[in-house]
Every structure is written in structure tokens, then in C-alpha cells.
Design a protein around this motif. Structure first.
Motif, PDB file in Angstrom:
ATOM      1  N   LEU A  99       0.821  -1.210   0.000  1.00  0.00           N
ATOM      2  CA  LEU A  99       0.000   0.000   0.000  1.00  0.00           C
ATOM      3  C   LEU A  99       0.854   1.259   0.000  1.00  0.00           C
ATOM      4  N   SER A 100       1.846   1.322   0.866  1.00  0.00           N
ATOM      5  CA  SER A 100       2.652   2.533   0.978  1.00  0.00           C
ATOM      6  C   SER A 100       3.467   2.791  -0.293  1.00  0.00           C
ATOM      7  N   VAL A 101       4.055   1.746  -0.864  1.00  0.00           N
ATOM      8  CA  VAL A 101       4.851   1.929  -2.081  1.00  0.00           C
ATOM      9  C   VAL A 101       3.947   2.284  -3.261  1.00  0.00           C
ATOM     10  N   SER A 102       2.752   1.710  -3.315  1.00  0.00           N
ATOM     11  CA  SER A 102       1.805   2.074  -4.383  1.00  0.00           C
ATOM     12  C   SER A 102       1.422   3.550  -4.290  1.00  0.00           C
ATOM     13  N   ILE A 103       1.185   4.033  -3.081  1.00  0.00           N
ATOM     14  CA  ILE A 103       0.865   5.453  -2.902  1.00  0.00           C
ATOM     15  C   ILE A 103       2.045   6.326  -3.318  1.00  0.00           C
ATOM     16  N   ALA A 104       3.258   5.896  -2.956  1.00  0.00           N
ATOM     17  CA  ALA A 104       4.443   6.661  -3.352  1.00  0.00           C
ATOM     18  C   ALA A 104       4.574   6.727  -4.873  1.00  0.00           C
ATOM     19  N   LEU A 217      13.327  -1.849  -3.356  1.00  0.00           N
ATOM     20  CA  LEU A 217      14.064  -1.454  -2.160  1.00  0.00           C
ATOM     21  C   LEU A 217      13.159  -0.713  -1.177  1.00  0.00           C
ATOM     22  N   LEU A 218      12.224   0.061  -1.695  1.00  0.00           N
ATOM     23  CA  LEU A 218      11.302   0.778  -0.815  1.00  0.00           C
ATOM     24  C   LEU A 218      10.347  -0.168  -0.096  1.00  0.00           C
ATOM     25  N   LEU A 219      10.091  -1.341  -0.676  1.00  0.00           N
ATOM     26  CA  LEU A 219       9.247  -2.316   0.023  1.00  0.00           C
ATOM     27  C   LEU A 219       9.858  -2.708   1.351  1.00  0.00           C
ATOM     28  N   ALA A 220      11.181  -2.871   1.382  1.00  0.00           N
ATOM     29  CA  ALA A 220      11.857  -3.165   2.648  1.00  0.00           C
ATOM     30  C   ALA A 220      11.758  -1.985   3.604  1.00  0.00           C
ATOM     31  N   GLY A 221      11.939  -0.770   3.072  1.00  0.00           N
ATOM     32  CA  GLY A 221      11.804   0.412   3.923  1.00  0.00           C
ATOM     33  C   GLY A 221      10.410   0.572   4.486  1.00  0.00           C
ATOM     34  N   ALA A 222       9.401   0.261   3.676  1.00  0.00           N
ATOM     35  CA  ALA A 222       8.019   0.348   4.145  1.00  0.00           C
ATOM     36  C   ALA A 222       7.742  -0.675   5.236  1.00  0.00           C
TER      37      ALA A 222
END
Length: 294
Positions: A99-104, A217-222
Motif C-alpha cells: 500500500l505505501s509503495v503504491s501510494i508513493a 528497495l522501498l518495500l523493505a523500507g516500508a
């Protein structure tokens, strides 16, 4: 009379190598990372079928029990089965990351492409806004946005998506600045293509490769951001399970039941490493010098 050699006479034609098998042999770390991510995603999807107990069912006769045949990972401070909560925590963590990466992506990608393609004052304004947002620590900005939106998993991930969007926008802008100078973009302009068509048909396809790497990479950060917000009580709310909230509860009983912190901590660590490994694999796969074996 001479006869022309045929494949049947000279031997069978060489078999083409399976591209998936070739990738797995060339990058076993990436294949293992993809397998781990797939297992965790399927665990979250089928959590209700895989969990032996309800993740919110309390049993005050089994408070902080060690691992046993009935409760493989023990029980927490309310007598709930840790293994069942760990399985349901996978669902919350994967949902939060996607969800967070999709919004980004939805916010950052069009803004970055538009800024790089338009240039001028549009690029200047967008660049200054991106720099201002990136000057704040990500978790602090996420806590502030979550406080404005309200606590909860969805609101927390919306805040993380907003915080991550400048990273996507900056990368998309940089790629758009490079691609718009290519000859095929000039040719499209000469043939009367509209700016929207140029962006959609020419800029985006040629800018998407590094953005895909950044997304993995952002998936790990999320995942880590969700765990941090839930640990602070701003993400998943009781009695629902998440790995971050499990850590927050286990932290209170670290001296008498230290094993309570091990399983959610390992779950976060393994999943984050799998996302990072997958990101490195995607980068290698999309790199033309790597694909050519040089």
C-alpha cells in the motif's frame, strides 16, 4: 550428387536455455529472495487457513508460556498463540508495504516525470519541494503525518507513502531529464505528438527500469516503517497482530520471556533482507552490461 547437410544429419539443434532457470543459476540470491517473499505473501493471504488458533483469542491460563507442542512459539502476555499472531502479522506487513509503495508511485512518479519533462520554473518548484521533504528524517515525517491523519494501519501506510513519494519523484525527474534529450523524443515532437503522448509512450517506458529497482528497495523500507509505527502504537491497533506491535508487547517482558522478541524480530529481518536481495537482483537483471555477461 552432393547432399546438403540437414539438422537431422548433423545432429540435433542446440536446445534453448530456459530464461528463468538461467536467471536462477546466475543469481541464486535473487531466486532465494523471490522465494522468501512469495512464501511470506502466500502466508499472509492464507493466514486464516494456516494459523492453528485465532490471533486474538485470549487464554489467561497460558500467559507467557514457553514453546510447546500445542503452542509452537509459546504464548504472549494475554495467552494468545505467538505462532498464529506471527502468521497474521505477515498479512499486515505485506499489505502495509504494498500500500505505501503504491501510494508513493501514484504521487511521486507523475510529479517527477512532469517536472523533468517540463523543465523551467515547474522543475525548479518541484525540486525545491522535494529537497525540503527529503531534509526531514523519514520516520519523524511519517509520525507527523500519521498524527494528522489518525492512528491505524491504513493511515500509517498513507503517511509512509507520502514520505516515500519524494524519492520516487526525484528519480523519475532525473530519468526524464536524460530521456527527453534523446533523438526519438525529438522525432516524436516533429511528427506532432502531444506532450502527454510523449510522456506516456516514450519517456515513461525508458525511465521505468531504475524506478522498478527503487520500488523493490522501498518495500523493505516500508516494512521497517510499519514495524516502527506499530511499535510506537501508531500503526496496527490492538487486538490485531503485526510484527511491530508484537515487538512492542514483547519488549515489556524481555527479562522474563526474551524469546518473545526473537520471532517477530527475525520475521522483520528476513523479510527486509529478502526485499533488498530482490531489489539487487532486479537491478542486475535490468542492467544491460550484466545481461550481456560483461
Amino acid at each position: 550428387m552432393s547432399r546438403t547437410a540437414t539438422p537431422s544429419a548433423t545432429g540435433a539443434a542446440p536446445r534453448r536455455r530456459n530464461p528463468v532457470l538461467a536467471w536462477m543459476l546466475r543469481d541464486p540470491r535473487g531466486a532465494l529472495s523471490l522465494l522468501v517473499v512469495a512464501i511470506i505473501a502466500l502466508t499472509g493471504i492464507f493466514a486464516d487457513q494456516l494459523a492453528p488458533y485465532s490471533p486474538i483469542e485470549q487464554n489467561f491460563d497460558l500467559i507467557l508460556m514457553p514453546p510447546s507442542a500445542e503452542n509452537w512459539l509459546g504464548t504472549d502476555d494475554l495467552g494468545r498463540d505467538v505462532f498464529s499472531r506471527l502468521i497474521h502479522g505477515a498479512s499486515a506487513s505485506m499489505y502495509a508495504s504494498v500500500l505505501s509503495v503504491s501510494i508513493a508511485l501514484v504521487i511521486g512518479l507523475p510529479i517527477g516525470l512532469l517536472a523533468g519533462f517540463a523543465g523551467g520554473w515547474v522543475d525548479e518548484v518541484v525540486s525545491r519541494v522535494i529537497d525540503a521533504l527529503l531534509s526531514f528524517p523519514a520516520i519523524v515525517l511519517a509520525i507527523g503525518v500519521t498524527g494528522a491523519l489518525g492512528v491505524g494501519l491504513t493511515n500509517g501506510m498513507i503517511s509512509v507513502g507520502i514520505v516515500f513519494s519524494p524519492l520516487i519523484a526525484r528519480l523519475a525527474r532525473a530519468r526524464a531529464l536524460v530521456v527527453k534529450e534523446e533523438l526519438f523524443v525529438d522525432a516524436a515532437r516533429c511528427f506532432g505528438a502531444s506532450p502527454v503522448r510523449i510522456l506516456a509512450r516514450h519517456i515513461l517506458p525508458n525511465a521505468i527500469q531504475p524506478i522498478l529497482v527503487q520500488v523493490t528497495l522501498l518495500l523493505a523500507g516500508a516494512l521497517l516503517a510499519e514495524a516502527s509505527l506499530s511499535f510506537l502504537g501508531l500503526g496496527v491497533q490492538a487486538p490485531d497482530a503485526s510484527w511491530g506491535s508484537m515487538l512492542a508487547k514483547a519488549y515489556l517482558y524481555m527479562e522474563i520471556a526474551p524469546e518473545q522478541m526473537v520471532t517477530p524480530g527475525l520475521a522483520i529481518l528476513v523479510t527486509a533482507l529478502a526485499f533488498n536481495g530482490l531489489g539487487d537482483s532486479v537491478r542486475m537483471l535490468l542492467d544491460p552490461t550484466t545481461r550481456s555477461g560483461r
